[in-house]
Design a protein around this motif. Structure first.
Motif, mmCIF file in Angstrom:
data_model
loop_
_atom_site.group_PDB
_atom_site.id
_atom_site.type_symbol
_atom_site.label_atom_id
_atom_site.label_comp_id
_atom_site.label_asym_id
_atom_site.label_seq_id
_atom_site.Cartn_x
_atom_site.Cartn_y
_atom_site.Cartn_z
ATOM 1 N N VAL A 1 0.837 -1.203 0.000
ATOM 2 C CA VAL A 1 0.000 0.000 0.000
ATOM 3 C C VAL A 1 0.873 1.254 0.000
ATOM 4 O O VAL A 1 0.638 2.191 -0.772
ATOM 5 N N ALA A 2 1.886 1.266 0.860
ATOM 6 C CA ALA A 2 2.763 2.433 0.954
ATOM 7 C C ALA A 2 3.494 2.687 -0.365
ATOM 8 O O ALA A 2 3.638 3.840 -0.798
ATOM 9 N N GLN A 3 3.939 1.616 -1.004
ATOM 10 C CA GLN A 3 4.643 1.769 -2.273
ATOM 11 C C GLN A 3 3.739 2.391 -3.334
ATOM 12 O O GLN A 3 4.156 3.281 -4.083
ATOM 13 N N GLU A 4 2.491 1.923 -3.385
ATOM 14 C CA GLU A 4 1.559 2.480 -4.369
ATOM 15 C C GLU A 4 1.265 3.946 -4.076
ATOM 16 O O GLU A 4 1.264 4.791 -4.981
ATOM 17 N N LEU A 5 1.021 4.263 -2.807
ATOM 18 C CA LEU A 5 0.692 5.642 -2.451
ATOM 19 C C LEU A 5 1.867 6.590 -2.683
ATOM 20 O O LEU A 5 1.688 7.720 -3.156
ATOM 21 N N LYS B 1 -9.297 -6.352 0.059
ATOM 22 C CA LYS B 1 -7.871 -6.276 -0.265
ATOM 23 C C LYS B 1 -7.488 -6.971 -1.559
ATOM 24 O O LYS B 1 -6.666 -6.477 -2.323
ATOM 25 N N ASP B 2 -8.057 -8.165 -1.808
ATOM 26 C CA ASP B 2 -7.627 -8.923 -2.979
ATOM 27 C C ASP B 2 -8.551 -8.738 -4.181
ATOM 28 O O ASP B 2 -8.551 -9.528 -5.105
ATOM 29 N N SER B 3 -9.352 -7.676 -4.176
ATOM 30 C CA SER B 3 -10.220 -7.402 -5.326
ATOM 31 C C SER B 3 -9.367 -7.054 -6.540
ATOM 32 O O SER B 3 -8.355 -6.357 -6.447
ATOM 33 N N TRP B 4 -9.790 -7.536 -7.707
ATOM 34 C CA TRP B 4 -9.083 -7.213 -8.947
ATOM 35 C C TRP B 4 -9.107 -5.714 -9.217
ATOM 36 O O TRP B 4 -8.262 -5.182 -9.927
ATOM 37 N N PHE B 5 -10.110 -5.017 -8.681
ATOM 38 C CA PHE B 5 -10.307 -3.616 -9.018
ATOM 39 C C PHE B 5 -9.723 -2.657 -7.984
ATOM 40 O O PHE B 5 -9.915 -1.458 -8.093
ATOM 41 N N VAL B 6 -9.040 -3.193 -6.987
ATOM 42 C CA VAL B 6 -8.574 -2.320 -5.918
ATOM 43 C C VAL B 6 -7.433 -1.421 -6.396
ATOM 44 O O VAL B 6 -6.509 -1.843 -7.079
ATOM 45 N N SER B 7 -7.544 -0.148 -6.064
ATOM 46 C CA SER B 7 -6.479 0.827 -6.254
ATOM 47 C C SER B 7 -6.493 1.702 -5.018
ATOM 48 O O SER B 7 -7.453 2.439 -4.783
ATOM 49 N N PHE B 8 -5.449 1.608 -4.235
ATOM 50 C CA PHE B 8 -5.413 2.362 -2.988
ATOM 51 C C PHE B 8 -5.317 3.863 -3.256
ATOM 52 O O PHE B 8 -5.874 4.665 -2.505
ATOM 53 N N VAL B 9 -4.625 4.239 -4.318
ATOM 54 C CA VAL B 9 -4.544 5.652 -4.675
ATOM 55 C C VAL B 9 -5.932 6.180 -5.008
ATOM 56 O O VAL B 9 -6.353 7.236 -4.522
ATOM 57 N N GLN B 10 -6.665 5.464 -5.836
ATOM 58 C CA GLN B 10 -8.009 5.915 -6.200
ATOM 59 C C GLN B 10 -8.924 5.967 -4.984
ATOM 60 O O GLN B 10 -9.728 6.891 -4.837
ATOM 61 N N ALA B 11 -8.822 4.944 -4.120
ATOM 62 C CA ALA B 11 -9.664 4.927 -2.917
ATOM 63 C C ALA B 11 -9.419 6.163 -2.071
ATOM 64 O O ALA B 11 -10.363 6.809 -1.592
ATOM 65 N N VAL B 12 -8.148 6.508 -1.893
ATOM 66 C CA VAL B 12 -7.795 7.675 -1.083
ATOM 67 C C VAL B 12 -8.303 8.966 -1.727
ATOM 68 O O VAL B 12 -8.908 9.815 -1.074
ATOM 69 N N LEU B 13 -8.048 9.116 -3.018
ATOM 70 C CA LEU B 13 -8.441 10.342 -3.710
ATOM 71 C C LEU B 13 -9.962 10.503 -3.769
ATOM 72 O O LEU B 13 -10.484 11.621 -3.672
ATOM 73 N N GLN B 14 -10.669 9.398 -3.909
ATOM 74 C CA GLN B 14 -12.132 9.469 -3.968
ATOM 75 C C GLN B 14 -12.713 10.000 -2.666
ATOM 76 O O GLN B 14 -13.546 10.911 -2.667
ATOM 77 N N VAL B 15 -12.278 9.434 -1.544
ATOM 78 C CA VAL B 15 -12.859 9.872 -0.268
ATOM 79 C C VAL B 15 -12.342 11.251 0.136
ATOM 80 O O VAL B 15 -13.054 12.026 0.784
#
Length: 248
Positions: free
Chosen positions: A47-51, A134-148
């Motif tokens: 997660v940290a690497q992606e963010l 966590k293991d969803s094919w569609f998960v993007s932690f960056v998008q999740a953060v930016l959306q909220v």
């Protein structure tokens, strides 16, 4: 990753959404600050690497337990809290109320290993703005953060679809003047209702099969169908749900 190109008032990113207005939270030089709290050090690293790979977000703190998460929330400001549903020393949901008290503007996204509607609803009831499997094919932690961070919600597609379907059934029931229990009663077959009442009386699948002159496998098939229609995962939940709706 941000590309070199600029178009008027937009920054261009390789990660979707690739067009990012300058009016949105999460800009190069003013990224969204994210606390990541998860018991799994490998996942925290992912997660940290992606963010950190996107200039719109930055990891402002990490913790691996409920206790350390409380300390992190108290000591370090953040804009978004990513927290695991089940930490080693307790439920991550406990941090939602603390975030509301200590960091009122901060948004919370709950991470979960399980694709559970019940867990999602618990998180939303407590004030979370997102629920990500966590293991969803569609998960993007960056998008999740930016959306909220920009006033939206982030929900794993499979969970959001089921919740929308439940909302649609509830609205249809209201328009028809039916209670949720009446709608479910219509959907349950007579045999399923019969089995449900026997479960409520404490009978086992074998005992139910003997009384109805059907196999234990058939009984369990009826039970499985009831679970799906009642949106539950155990006999105790089925009985509780059916009782509250007046089905038994």
């Amino acid at each position: 990753m941000q590309s070199k190109g600029r178009t008027g008032g937009f920054s261009i990113f390789r990660n979707p959404p690739c067009v990012w207005p300058e009016s949105m939270s999460g800009q190069p030089g003013a990224p969204v600050r994210v606390h990541v709290i998860d018991s799994d050090p490998h996942l925290r690293g992912v997660v940290a690497q992606e963010l950190m790979g996107d200039t719109r977000t930055v990891v402002s703190g990490q913790a691996g337990s409920l206790r350390d998460g409380r300390r992190l929330l108290r000591d370090e400001p953040c804009d978004v809290l990513l927290v695991d549903m089940h930490l080693e020393d307790g439920l991550g949901l406990e941090l939602i109320s603390q975030a509301r008290a200590l960091r009122p503007p901060a948004e919370v996204v709950v991470l979960s290993r399980l694709d559970s509607d019940d867990d999602a609803m618990r998180a939303f009831d407590l004030g979370a703005a997102g629920f990500v499997v966590k293991d969803s094919w569609f998960v993007s932690f960056v998008q999740a953060v930016l959306q909220v961070a920009n006033g939206g919600a982030s929900v794993t597609p499979s969970v959001s679809r089921r919740l929308l379907l439940q909302l649609g059934r509830g609205r249809a029931a209201t328009e028809l003047g039916l209670s949720p229990g009446q709608v479910v009663r219509i959907k349950l077959s007579e045999r399923e209702l019969e089995v449900l009442k026997m479960i409520a009386s404490g009978l086992t699948s074998v005992e139910i099969g003997q009384r109805l002159a059907i196999s234990c496998t058939t009984v369990n098939s009826h039970v499985k169908n009831m679970y799906q229609k009642l949106h539950v995962k155990s006999r105790a939940q089925a009985v509780s749900c059916a009782s509250s709706w007046g089905l038994i």
